[in-house]
Design a protein around this motif. Structure first.
Motif, PDB file in Angstrom:
ATOM      1  N   SER A 183       0.804  -1.222   0.000  1.00  0.00           N
ATOM      2  CA  SER A 183       0.000   0.000   0.000  1.00  0.00           C
ATOM      3  C   SER A 183       0.840   1.277   0.000  1.00  0.00           C
ATOM      4  CB  SER A 183      -0.934   0.012   1.211  1.00  0.00           C
ATOM      5  OG  SER A 183      -0.194   0.011   2.425  1.00  0.00           O
ATOM      6  N   THR A 187     -14.758  -9.132   0.423  1.00  0.00           N
ATOM      7  CA  THR A 187     -14.674  -7.805   1.020  1.00  0.00           C
ATOM      8  C   THR A 187     -13.473  -7.716   1.954  1.00  0.00           C
ATOM      9  OG1 THR A 187     -17.076  -7.537   0.902  1.00  0.00           O
ATOM     10  CG2 THR A 187     -15.883  -6.105   2.418  1.00  0.00           C
ATOM     11  N   SER A 188     -13.292  -8.746   2.772  1.00  0.00           N
ATOM     12  CA  SER A 188     -12.152  -8.790   3.688  1.00  0.00           C
ATOM     13  C   SER A 188     -10.838  -8.857   2.923  1.00  0.00           C
ATOM     14  CB  SER A 188     -12.283  -9.993   4.620  1.00  0.00           C
ATOM     15  OG  SER A 188     -11.117 -10.177   5.391  1.00  0.00           O
ATOM     16  N   HIS A 235      -9.660  -5.481   1.494  1.00  0.00           N
ATOM     17  CA  HIS A 235      -9.108  -4.596   2.525  1.00  0.00           C
ATOM     18  C   HIS A 235      -7.746  -5.090   3.000  1.00  0.00           C
ATOM     19  CE1 HIS A 235      -8.852  -1.969   5.996  1.00  0.00           C
ATOM     20  NE2 HIS A 235      -8.641  -3.031   6.750  1.00  0.00           N
ATOM     21  N   SER A 236      -7.648  -6.398   3.266  1.00  0.00           N
ATOM     22  CA  SER A 236      -6.444  -6.942   3.907  1.00  0.00           C
ATOM     23  C   SER A 236      -5.283  -7.144   2.942  1.00  0.00           C
ATOM     24  CB  SER A 236      -6.778  -8.277   4.594  1.00  0.00           C
ATOM     25  OG  SER A 236      -7.772  -8.108   5.576  1.00  0.00           O
ATOM     26  N   SER A 263      -7.300  -0.786  -2.863  1.00  0.00           N
ATOM     27  CA  SER A 263      -7.958   0.433  -2.399  1.00  0.00           C
ATOM     28  C   SER A 263      -9.424   0.193  -2.055  1.00  0.00           C
ATOM     29  CB  SER A 263      -7.841   1.532  -3.457  1.00  0.00           C
ATOM     30  OG  SER A 263      -8.387   1.102  -4.699  1.00  0.00           O
ATOM     31  N   ASP A 264     -10.078  -0.724  -2.773  1.00  0.00           N
ATOM     32  CA  ASP A 264     -11.466  -1.093  -2.486  1.00  0.00           C
ATOM     33  C   ASP A 264     -11.774  -2.402  -3.212  1.00  0.00           C
ATOM     34  OD1 ASP A 264     -11.952  -0.413  -5.192  1.00  0.00           O
ATOM     35  OD2 ASP A 264     -12.458   1.642  -4.641  1.00  0.00           O
ATOM     36  N   GLN A 265     -12.996  -2.914  -3.047  1.00  0.00           N
ATOM     37  CA  GLN A 265     -13.338  -4.206  -3.645  1.00  0.00           C
ATOM     38  C   GLN A 265     -13.351  -4.136  -5.171  1.00  0.00           C
ATOM     39  OE1 GLN A 265     -16.581  -6.192  -1.768  1.00  0.00           O
ATOM     40  NE2 GLN A 265     -16.568  -7.916  -3.163  1.00  0.00           N
TER      41      GLN A 265
END
Length: 275
Positions: free
Chosen positions: A174, A226-227, A230-231, A235-237
């Protein structure tokens, strides 16, 4: 044929101390039946020595007996005939640079015959014969270790590139590349050059591969999408879905539904790390 490498026989071993800066593991795989594997991108080069049987890349090109795969940014298939056995050398992220004479980024999205890229290839024929005639897999791994030890250059991995790789891994890819360069004490252009030379691709592309690798690992242990998004550093789904589809040609839900994912760490390493 679906991805189900758990039916293969897998033998895995860590390298000797002298090779650990360069090699993660040695893995031997036996395929009792015809197998078709879906190979996803990974962050390290892989050398493959086929000491029995036959293999085909993406249904078209017959694999050489000794081959080296650079970093790929797309999925590909590999078919092995029943009775085939291979020895894989899973290099660390910058470990292959200690053995190959060509710039590593020349091998992006490429699987090449070993004699075209490896220093000191005169003994490849002898190595092939030794691996085929070895009494067991433990002996085969010793032979591979000796082959690599005789050819390793007199230097370790680039310490600044290794620090950049470690930082990308710690941040789930990231961190921004310009910030990454600042943290390791290089200009962005210098980091790009050294990264391409020692890892085989740009820091940005490496980060993309690392996110995908993290996503596959998380899905294998039961995380929902979804998890995962994030993990794994997306940046998003939507970012996760689009990137996954670009690499595999399928949305994550479709890919994992049709693929019989392996459940052991050794099989996972073979299925998704031998690019």
């Amino acid at each position: 044929m679906k991805l189900s490498p758990e039916n293969a026989k897998v033998f895995s071993q860590a390298p000797c101390e002298a090779l650990r800066p360069f090699v993660k593991r040695f893995v031997i795989v036996e395929f009792p039946f015809d197998r078709k594997l879906k190979l996803l991108p990974d962050t390290g080069f892989v050398a493959e020595f086929r000491f029995r049987g036959d293999g085909v890349l993406d249904g078209r090109t017959h694999l050489p007996r000794a081959a080296i795969s650079g970093l790929w940014d797309t999925a590909r298939t590999r078919i092995y005939k029943g009775g085939t056995a291979i020895l894989l050398v899973m290099f660390t992220e910058s470990g292959a640079s200690a053995f190959l004479r060509n710039p590593l980024d020349a091998l992006v999205n490429t699987t090449a015959a070993m004699e075209h890229v490896l220093d000191g290839t005169s003994e490849l024929g002898v190595l092939d014969e030794q691996l085929a005639k070895a009494k067991d897999h433990a002996r085969r791994m010793q032979i591979a270790e000796s082959f690599l030890l005789a050819r390793v250059h007199n230097h370790g991995p680039d310490s600044l590139v290794s620090a950049a790789v470690a930082r990308l891994e710690a941040t789930q890819a990231s961190v921004r590349i310009e910030e990454l360069a600042r943290q390791v004490g290089l200009s962005q252009s210098a980091l790009e050059r050294r990264f391409r030379r020692n890892v085989g691709t740009s820091p940005r592309q490496f980060a993309s591969i690392l996110r995908l690798k993290n996503a596959v690992r998380l899905r294998a242990v039961g995380h929902d999408f979804t998890s995962i998004a994030h993990s794994a550093g997306y940046s998003d789904q939507s970012h996760f879905t689009n990137d996954f589809k670009r690499v595999t040609g399928l949305a994550p839900s479709a890919f994992f539904q049709q693929s019989s994912l392996c459940r052991t760490s050794a099989s996972l390493q073979v299925a998704f790390a031998s690019n």
